[in-house]
Motif scaffolding. Structure first.
Motif, mmCIF file in Angstrom:
data_model
loop_
_atom_site.group_PDB
_atom_site.id
_atom_site.type_symbol
_atom_site.label_atom_id
_atom_site.label_comp_id
_atom_site.label_asym_id
_atom_site.label_seq_id
_atom_site.Cartn_x
_atom_site.Cartn_y
_atom_site.Cartn_z
ATOM 1 N N ASN B 2 0.824 -1.198 0.000
ATOM 2 C CA ASN B 2 0.000 0.000 0.000
ATOM 3 C C ASN B 2 0.867 1.260 0.000
ATOM 4 O O ASN B 2 1.818 1.380 0.760
ATOM 5 N N LEU B 5 1.070 3.259 3.396
ATOM 6 C CA LEU B 5 1.997 2.675 4.363
ATOM 7 C C LEU B 5 3.436 2.900 3.928
ATOM 8 O O LEU B 5 4.307 3.211 4.744
ATOM 9 N N VAL B 59 -3.775 -1.872 10.233
ATOM 10 C CA VAL B 59 -2.394 -2.287 10.464
ATOM 11 C C VAL B 59 -2.305 -3.250 11.634
ATOM 12 O O VAL B 59 -1.770 -4.339 11.519
ATOM 13 N N SER B 69 -5.495 2.279 11.718
ATOM 14 C CA SER B 69 -5.827 2.061 10.320
ATOM 15 C C SER B 69 -5.674 3.350 9.529
ATOM 16 O O SER B 69 -5.894 4.447 10.047
#
Lengths: 490, 478, 108
Positions: B2, B5, B59, B69
């Motif tokens: 992602n 992230l 996460v 998150s």
């Protein structure tokens, strides 16, 4: 596997006379730390066993329960055992040099004996199912702790020890008398038995007296607010490593006795609610939180500041328990574990840095951030955890504490809890400012990384770990409190 | 992997690199590279992630079933873009600034600045209140060393005020608000339209107040004191963190809470919008009045920030589609304008030592470009054409008329006059008042002025090309 | 009943001595009185009316309860340990401070 509960008590008890016979400081250290490690491993095994297959009873000499003496390893006991043995092991592992420097040369092996006996006492209190044994183990741990305290380098340490001896003995005698009263009424000393034979219908005078006596005795042991004086004195004059050990264990054991007595033995008559003891303790604890936080802010000595902080944190634990809800109990249990890690870490930092000095003031820490970067980073993390910032274990504690209070019918207490928990910043930040934003007073004070520092780092990592992964503390605590309140509902 | 992230991990790694290279000349280069790559990430993310669809990613579960998150919504895109691009500009500025002011231990500055921007980005990405709270606290802690960067008695004292206000409000108000929200609704995820419908009125009222005071980074009165205190920090910190990243995070969080936790319908039906309107109006007026009496340039700007932040909140609270558009626009435009003003103040202090408005006489002779930038910045703040400040004010007024709350117009009018009242003296003094002496160097340091001029040019250009932003926002509001 | 009251008087007396006295030795004596009162309490509750000493003769006789005696034996041991430890500490204090009066100790 079924022998583990007794092994945890017996093994160190075998080591003690061996140390006495050897009279060798090095061997006694090796033996003590070995047996501590074994105890820790045994405790973990026991915890796993109990989690899998329920309570483990061990009947001494195979005499069955009401007649014989029994050890009862339930989840609550395992939880506390884990805490006690972990702290004992960490302190011993980090404390070799500290003990060597603090205690007189020819007393060192005695010091280890007292340490082991103290730990035996704690473990015994936690494991036993016999209320008179509880008293005996309490005295074993108390007597050895008086000795441990008296070994400090500060010349007032014997005074701290004897004053604690007087107040501790008074507490113990109260508990002894309370046990007598219980015996008069029930004719048995087995806790499970006692709890079954007390019922709402037949509350007699001895029962009432025994509840009152237990209340005072346990109040002294767990430093309930107006009875907290000994704690501050002890924490400021005892040897640093002993303070470190006690900060995570001794008052927590007091709270364990409180849980056992009031939530287990007397559970059928719910004395905390029936006599409004819960609201009384709640009131005292709130007062305690406020005043001790104020005192902590005003302290100039690090140990005293942390001691008052401990009293405040203990009061949080008591507040959570006295909500009388499963959520409250589990919040208390979570905080017991997290706070032990944090406080042990903080005291251990002071201990490893200043070894055998006493009366360490805040300004003694000036500029340490530069010279001990890793150690002080760990200290910082522990302080942040004490304040309760997210991603540390303190935050988890605070979340559950506040949410259990808000969930109960005394939500307004949460205001005071939140305000005082913010006030933690006031005194905690004094330390941070000194460490990171002041110049070094004593510029030659520099040392390379030493082995004992690593335990502070370990505790700091543990406190972050417990702030992110909460399976150990939260799941276990919830399981325990559900068990307790299921019993209560029956 | 992602992208969101990846962006956050990149920033973390960047911090590690900055710390590892602390004794190295390359330190600064790394820092600029981090800002640059972060901006590229921001562009990449805003192009690849479809904010119309739910895109949050969990996460790790911290508490029961509340995860950390991350996700992105349209508000996030705008804030992400503005904060990362301004970060690059301010970083370029701070290279010369730190050198000229001969600060020690620059790596600390870069390190904590990156940490602060990391948490700002994490706040932008956070898709539930717990995640927001976590990075909100980290942002407070990471800016504390920057506020006390000068490490003298005054900065420590101010730093304490800063810390006590921000930590105190977050612990005493924000945390319980979050817990109550969780207890009554069982979730903390931001949801379109909010998730607090059908709740008891009094609880909603309590919650709303707790959130408003808890997110003190939005500098809503009476918990605004930390912002003037934070002005002891070096100018780049005041410029980016205390005019954009930190304070806008506060406003951003409040906007998210208003729109995505309470939901506009709930807020309007319970009448809670008037609470915010009242508080914001009071803050606007009071802070403007205080600003007039501030002689210190940075303090005057700080109080101006407090007022401007409340503009955004006011616009949000009015809840008509135009006013929300105005809120988002003002979030961008105020950021541009305030950064210019603060950086100019930094140039003035660095090059002439002047810190007070009353010493600014005839400054335009010495620092012509800087004064030009101040002019543009002040116009944006007051809302005069031809600057972008005019556009957001235009939409704000349209929004107010649209919603029928005409009384608020008076507040806008009065505050505009007050704004003019404290910005014009600066312009007047620097251009029209003749100073007695001094023929000091009359050239700005190129490293300082270039980033500032760049921002100014962009902001002027933006006035003529504002449609694409409005179209973008409109796609999500209307 | 009177004997219980007397016992309670002993209990209070001990407690008062511990709290009021400043001399550490006197305090220790007080502690001993205090503890003894509880021991006596245990002995009192073990007495069964018309009970014989608990040495088994036949199943029909009534015996006093032996258990509290045993318990109190343990408690006495604990009490002796406490006393000796306290005395050792007093000696140590005396060596350091040259006094065992508590109010003088607090001053130094």
């Amino acid at each position: 596997m079924s022998q583990i509960p007794i092994l945890i008590i017996i093994l160190p008890l075998i080591i003690v006379p061996i140390i006495l016979l050897l009279r060798n400081n090095l061997y006694s250290y090796i033996l003590s730390i070995a047996v501590s490690l074994i105890n820790l491993v045994l405790t973990i095994l026991l915890l796993q066993y109990v989690l899998k297959s329920g309570n483990l009873y061990y009947e001494l000499g195979s005499w069955s329960a009401p007649i014989g003496i029994r050890l009862n390893a339930d989840l609550l006991a395992c939880y506390f055992l884990l805490l006690i043995n972990l702290m004992s092991f960490i302190c011993l592992a980090a404390g070799k040099k500290i003990i060597d420097d603090t205690v007189q040369e020819n007393n060192i092996f005695l010091f280890y004996i007292a340490w082991l006996l103290c730990n035996i006492g704690f473990c015994g209190i936690i494991l036993t199912d016999d209320i008179f044994n509880l008293f005996v183990f309490l005295e074993i741990s108390s007597l050895s702790s008086y000795f441990l305290i008296s070994q400090g380098t500060h010349k007032a340490s014997p005074i701290a020890a004897i004053q604690y001896l007087f107040i501790g003995s008074i507490g113990a005698v109260f508990i002894l008398l309370a046990i007598g009263m219980l015996y008069v009424n029930t004719g048995t000393l087995n806790m499970t038995d006692i709890s079954q034979s007390i019922s709402i219908g037949n509350i007699s005078l001895p029962i009432v007296l025994s509840i009152g006596l237990f209340f005072v005795g346990i109040g002294i042991k767990s430093a309930l607010f107006p009875l907290h004086g000994w704690l501050v004195k002890t924490y400021s004059y005892a040897p640093s490593i002993v303070v470190t050990y006690f900060s995570g264990t001794s008052t927590k054991v007091g709270i364990y006795i409180l849980l056992r007595v009031f939530l287990d033995i007397f559970h059928t008559i719910e004395p905390l609610e029936y006599y409004d003891l819960a609201s009384f303790i709640l009131f005292l604890s709130l007062l305690g939180v406020f005043l001790s936080t104020f005192f902590a802010i005003r302290q100039n000595e690090v140990n005293k500041m942390l001691a008052y902080s401990s009293i405040a944190q203990l009061s949080y634990i008591l507040i959570a328990i006295m909500l009388m809800t499963p959520e409250g109990l589990s919040a208390a249990l979570i905080h017991i574990f997290n706070h032990s890690i944090i406080k042990t870490g903080l005291f251990l930092t002071i201990a490893v840095l200043f070894v055998n000095q006493s009366n360490i003031t805040i300004s003694d820490l000036s500029g340490y951030g530069k010279n001990f970067p890793v150690l002080m980073l760990s200290f910082l993390i522990l302080i942040l955890s004490l304040i309760g910032l997210p991603l540390t274990s303190g935050f988890i504690s605070k979340w559950y504490l506040v949410s259990s209070i808000l969930d109960s019918n005394v939500w307004y207490i949460s205001i005071m809890v939140l305000v005082t928990s913010f006030m933690t910043v006031f005194y905690a930040w004094l330390l941070i400012e000194k460490i990171y934003f002041s110049d070094l007073v004593d510029s030659k004070k520099y040392s390379h990384f030493e082995f004992r520092y690593s335990f502070v780092i370990l505790l700091a990592i543990a406190s972050i770990f417990l702030g992110i992964d909460t399976t150990l503390t939260v799941d276990l605590s919830e399981e325990i409190s559900n068990q307790f309140y299921m019993v209560l509902d029956k | 992997m992602n992208l969101i992230l990846l962006h956050l991990i990149f920033l973390l790694v960047g911090m590690f690199v900055l710390y590892a290279s602390r004794n190295n000349n390359l330190n600064q280069v790394f820092y600029i590279m981090i800002c640059f790559v972060s901006l590229i990430f921001a562009i990449l993310i805003s192009n690849t992630i479809d904010v119309a669809k739910p895109n949050s990613i969990d996460v790790y579960n911290i508490i029961q079933d509340i995860p950390i998150s991350f996700g992105l919504d349209f508000l996030g895109i705008i804030f992400l873009f503005i904060s990362n691009s301004l970060w690059l500009m301010v970083s370029l500025f701070s290279l010369s600034y730190l050198k000229l002011n001969s600060y020690q231990e620059k790596y600390k500055f870069y390190f904590f600045f990156t940490l602060a921007m990391f948490s700002t980005n994490a706040i932008i990405y956070s898709s539930n209140i717990l995640t927001t709270f976590i990075f909100y606290e980290i942002l407070t802690l990471s800016t504390y060393p920057l506020v006390t960067f000068k490490n003298n008695e005054e900065s420590l004292k101010k730093g304490k005020i800063y810390l006590y206000y921000l930590l105190g409000t977050s612990i005493i108000f924000f945390l319980p608000a979050m817990i109550i929200t969780y207890l009554i609704s069982g979730t903390l995820d931001y949801t379109n339209g909010g998730f607090l419908q059908n709740q008891d009125h009094s609880i909603l009222f309590l919650l709303f107040i707790l959130y408003l005071f808890g997110v003190a980074k939005s500098a809503l009165m009476p918990f605004h004191k930390w912002l003037p205190s934070a002005m002891v920090a070096p100018t780049p910190v005041s410029a980016l963190l205390h005019a954009v990243a930190v304070v806008k995070s506060g406003v951003f969080i409040l906007m998210k809470i208003i729109l995505l936790v309470f939901g506009s319908t709930t807020l309007l039906s319970t009448g809670l919008d008037t609470v915010l309107i009242t508080l914001a109006s009071l803050t606007i007026i009071i802070s403007s009045i205080i600003a007039i009496y501030q002689d210190n340039i940075k303090l005057r700007l700080a109080y101006s920030t407090i007022g401007q932040l409340s503009y955004i909140l006011l616009a949000t609270a009015i809840m008509s589609s135009y006013s929300i558009l105005a809120a988002v626009l003002h979030l961008i435009f105020h950021a541009l304008g305030k950064v210019m003003l603060f950086l100019s103040a930094g140039i003035i202090t660095t090059q002439t030592g002047i810190k007070k408005v009353s010493e600014m006489d005839n400054l335009s002779a010495k620092l012509p470009y800087t004064c030009l930038v101040i002019l543009v910045g002040a116009f944006i703040m007051i809302g005069l054409p031809p600057t972008i400040g005019f556009i957001s004010k235009w939409y704000l007024i349209s929004g107010i008329i649209d919603s029928g709350k005409i009384n608020i117009l008076i507040i806008i009018l009065v505050s505009t006059l007050l704004n003019a009242g404290y910005y014009f003296p600066m312009i007047y003094r620097s251009y029209f008042k003749t100073a007695p002496i001094s023929n000091v160097s009359s050239v700005e340091n190129i490293g300082l002025i270039l980033p500032v001029l760049l921002i100014a040019v962009v902001s002027v250009l933006l006035f003529f090309n504002v449609d694409f932003i409005i179209n973008f926002i409109n796609r999500y509001i209307f | 009943m009177t004997i219980y009251l007397l016992n309670m008087a002993l209990f209070s007396l001990g407690l008062i001595i511990i709290i009021r006295e400043s001399n550490l030795i006197k305090k220790i004596i007080g502690l001993n009185i205090f503890q003894s009162s509880v021991f006596i309490f245990y002995l009192l509750i073990s007495k069964v009316e018309n009970g014989l000493p608990p040495v088994f003769i036949d199943a029909t006789s009534v015996y006093s309860n032996p258990l509290p005696h045993v318990l109190i034996l343990t408690a006495i041991v604990v009490s002796i340990a406490t006393t000796s430890l306290a005395l050792a500490l007093v000696i140590k204090i005396k060596n350091i401070y040259k006094t065992i009066e508590e109010d003088e100790l607090d001053e130094t």
